[in-house]
Design a protein around this motif. Structure first.
Motif, mmCIF file in Angstrom:
data_model
loop_
_atom_site.group_PDB
_atom_site.id
_atom_site.type_symbol
_atom_site.label_atom_id
_atom_site.label_comp_id
_atom_site.label_asym_id
_atom_site.label_seq_id
_atom_site.Cartn_x
_atom_site.Cartn_y
_atom_site.Cartn_z
ATOM 1 N N ALA A 19 0.869 -1.174 0.000
ATOM 2 C CA ALA A 19 0.000 0.000 0.000
ATOM 3 C C ALA A 19 0.904 1.221 0.000
ATOM 4 O O ALA A 19 1.890 1.270 0.743
ATOM 5 C CB ALA A 19 -0.884 -0.003 1.242
ATOM 6 N N ILE A 20 0.578 2.208 -0.814
ATOM 7 C CA ILE A 20 1.344 3.455 -0.855
ATOM 8 C C ILE A 20 0.634 4.461 0.037
ATOM 9 O O ILE A 20 -0.543 4.777 -0.179
ATOM 10 C CB ILE A 20 1.444 4.010 -2.286
ATOM 11 C CG1 ILE A 20 2.085 2.993 -3.221
ATOM 12 C CG2 ILE A 20 2.215 5.338 -2.292
ATOM 13 C CD1 ILE A 20 1.985 3.371 -4.695
ATOM 14 N N ILE A 21 1.348 4.969 1.027
ATOM 15 C CA ILE A 21 0.806 5.952 1.962
ATOM 16 C C ILE A 21 1.526 7.277 1.732
ATOM 17 O O ILE A 21 2.745 7.361 1.860
ATOM 18 C CB ILE A 21 0.987 5.495 3.431
ATOM 19 C CG1 ILE A 21 0.519 4.047 3.629
ATOM 20 C CG2 ILE A 21 0.297 6.468 4.384
ATOM 21 C CD1 ILE A 21 -0.950 3.801 3.332
ATOM 22 N N TRP A 73 -0.180 1.347 -9.421
ATOM 23 C CA TRP A 73 -1.224 2.305 -9.795
ATOM 24 C C TRP A 73 -1.354 3.340 -8.686
ATOM 25 O O TRP A 73 -1.040 3.071 -7.530
ATOM 26 C CB TRP A 73 -2.566 1.641 -10.115
ATOM 27 C CG TRP A 73 -3.279 0.948 -8.996
ATOM 28 C CD1 TRP A 73 -3.204 -0.380 -8.675
ATOM 29 C CD2 TRP A 73 -4.210 1.523 -8.064
ATOM 30 N NE1 TRP A 73 -4.019 -0.651 -7.603
ATOM 31 C CE2 TRP A 73 -4.650 0.493 -7.210
ATOM 32 C CE3 TRP A 73 -4.711 2.809 -7.875
ATOM 33 C CZ2 TRP A 73 -5.563 0.705 -6.179
ATOM 34 C CZ3 TRP A 73 -5.616 3.019 -6.847
ATOM 35 C CH2 TRP A 73 -6.034 1.973 -6.023
ATOM 36 N N LEU A 74 -1.792 4.515 -9.078
ATOM 37 C CA LEU A 74 -1.874 5.650 -8.169
ATOM 38 C C LEU A 74 -3.187 6.385 -8.425
ATOM 39 O O LEU A 74 -3.625 6.489 -9.573
ATOM 40 C CB LEU A 74 -0.692 6.580 -8.450
ATOM 41 C CG LEU A 74 -0.287 7.631 -7.444
ATOM 42 C CD1 LEU A 74 0.082 7.016 -6.102
ATOM 43 C CD2 LEU A 74 0.889 8.433 -7.985
ATOM 44 N N CYS A 75 -3.796 6.911 -7.382
ATOM 45 C CA CYS A 75 -5.042 7.662 -7.547
ATOM 46 C C CYS A 75 -4.784 8.918 -8.389
ATOM 47 O O CYS A 75 -3.666 9.424 -8.458
ATOM 48 C CB CYS A 75 -5.652 8.018 -6.196
ATOM 49 S SG CYS A 75 -4.701 9.187 -5.217
ATOM 50 N N ALA A 76 -5.837 9.405 -9.016
ATOM 51 C CA ALA A 76 -5.718 10.541 -9.933
ATOM 52 C C ALA A 76 -5.138 11.783 -9.266
ATOM 53 O O ALA A 76 -4.316 12.490 -9.851
ATOM 54 C CB ALA A 76 -7.087 10.866 -10.537
ATOM 55 N N VAL A 118 5.420 10.839 -6.620
ATOM 56 C CA VAL A 118 5.183 9.776 -5.635
ATOM 57 C C VAL A 118 5.598 8.422 -6.198
ATOM 58 O O VAL A 118 6.353 7.677 -5.573
ATOM 59 C CB VAL A 118 3.699 9.750 -5.182
ATOM 60 C CG1 VAL A 118 3.407 8.541 -4.301
ATOM 61 C CG2 VAL A 118 3.340 11.043 -4.458
ATOM 62 N N MET A 119 5.100 8.079 -7.382
ATOM 63 C CA MET A 119 5.376 6.745 -7.904
ATOM 64 C C MET A 119 6.836 6.557 -8.262
ATOM 65 O O MET A 119 7.390 5.480 -8.060
ATOM 66 C CB MET A 119 4.473 6.433 -9.107
ATOM 67 C CG MET A 119 4.491 4.956 -9.468
ATOM 68 S SD MET A 119 4.003 3.850 -8.100
ATOM 69 C CE MET A 119 2.241 4.125 -8.077
ATOM 70 N N GLU A 150 11.686 3.614 -7.020
ATOM 71 C CA GLU A 150 13.100 3.633 -6.596
ATOM 72 C C GLU A 150 13.296 2.744 -5.375
ATOM 73 O O GLU A 150 14.265 1.979 -5.290
ATOM 74 C CB GLU A 150 13.543 5.058 -6.251
ATOM 75 C CG GLU A 150 13.814 5.943 -7.429
ATOM 76 C CD GLU A 150 14.171 7.359 -7.022
ATOM 77 O OE1 GLU A 150 14.968 7.975 -7.752
ATOM 78 O OE2 GLU A 150 13.660 7.868 -5.996
ATOM 79 N N LYS A 151 12.386 2.832 -4.417
ATOM 80 C CA LYS A 151 12.489 2.022 -3.204
ATOM 81 C C LYS A 151 12.250 0.541 -3.525
ATOM 82 O O LYS A 151 12.880 -0.342 -2.939
ATOM 83 C CB LYS A 151 11.508 2.526 -2.152
ATOM 84 C CG LYS A 151 11.750 1.996 -0.767
ATOM 85 C CD LYS A 151 13.161 2.233 -0.244
ATOM 86 C CE LYS A 151 13.369 3.605 0.314
ATOM 87 N NZ LYS A 151 14.657 3.757 1.032
ATOM 88 N N LEU A 152 11.345 0.260 -4.463
ATOM 89 C CA LEU A 152 11.119 -1.129 -4.877
ATOM 90 C C LEU A 152 12.347 -1.717 -5.565
ATOM 91 O O LEU A 152 12.633 -2.917 -5.425
ATOM 92 C CB LEU A 152 9.900 -1.229 -5.793
ATOM 93 C CG LEU A 152 8.550 -0.984 -5.144
ATOM 94 C CD1 LEU A 152 7.445 -1.005 -6.193
ATOM 95 C CD2 LEU A 152 8.264 -1.989 -4.033
#
Length: 185
Positions: free
Chosen positions: A69-71, A97-100, A107-108, A113-115
């Motif tokens: 989950a992306i916070i 995927w990221l919200c509009a 953010v992504m 990068e962290k992934l």
């Protein structure tokens, strides 16, 4: 598992506690996400979201995939992770995927990068791939920005509601990986 990306972003392993927030976020962004994601018609009810999370937990526990989950600013804004691992060949495939409302804020890029660090350093992968629809310019910008190599186009490989779409395939090798020089916090 919680991984700090920067002072405003962290990722957490997707677990059942996210079900309500994920279901709400999906519904709020359904029309936006449907441009490029074929799974939205499979997630119509809260129970569908619960089932998806149960599957994600099972896949993580069996080293098949990992979904985070992306916070961002303490709000769930999307998902990212490894859609699958192939440990025989030390290969992983990232999806996201990221919200509009969070598009265009970096953010992504920071999450991916962290992934990469999670994949190359912690999981000792040799190759990480990102596949996305050929016409999805925003999604393609992530691997291009992060130095991935464009490998190929898979023609008409995904049915997207009313048409087939081509996929662009990008990859990065462990030997090409350069950790981000941006501070985490």
């Amino acid at each position: 598992m919680k991984i700090q990306v920067d002072r405003n972003i962290h990722i957490e392993l997707l677990v059942p506690a996210f079900a309500e927030r994920l279901y709400t976020l999906t519904n709020q962004n359904r029309v936006y996400l449907k441009q490029w994601l074929a799974w939205l018609d499979l997630v119509k009810t809260f129970e569908d979201t619960e089932t998806f999370i149960e599957t994600a937990v099972h896949q993580h526990n069996h080293n098949q995939a990992t979904t985070f989950a992306i916070i961002y600013h303490d709000k769930l804004v999307g998902l990212a992770g490894f859609n699958h691992f192939d440990y025989q060949h030390n290969l992983g495939a990232i999806g996201y995927w990221l919200c509009a409302s969070c598009n265009g804020k970096g953010v992504m890029t920071r999450v991916v990068e962290k992934l990469l660090e999670y994949g190359f350093v912690e999981n000792r992968l040799n190759k990480i791939e990102i596949r996305c629809a050929q016409q999805n310019v925003k999604s393609r910008a992530i691997p291009e920005r992060l130095g991935f190599t464009y490998e190929a186009t898979l023609r008409q490989c995904e049915w997207l509601y009313d048409k087939y779409v081509d996929h662009a395939i990008y990859s990065l090798l462990a030997s090409e990986y350069k950790p981000s020089k941006r501070p985490d916090c």
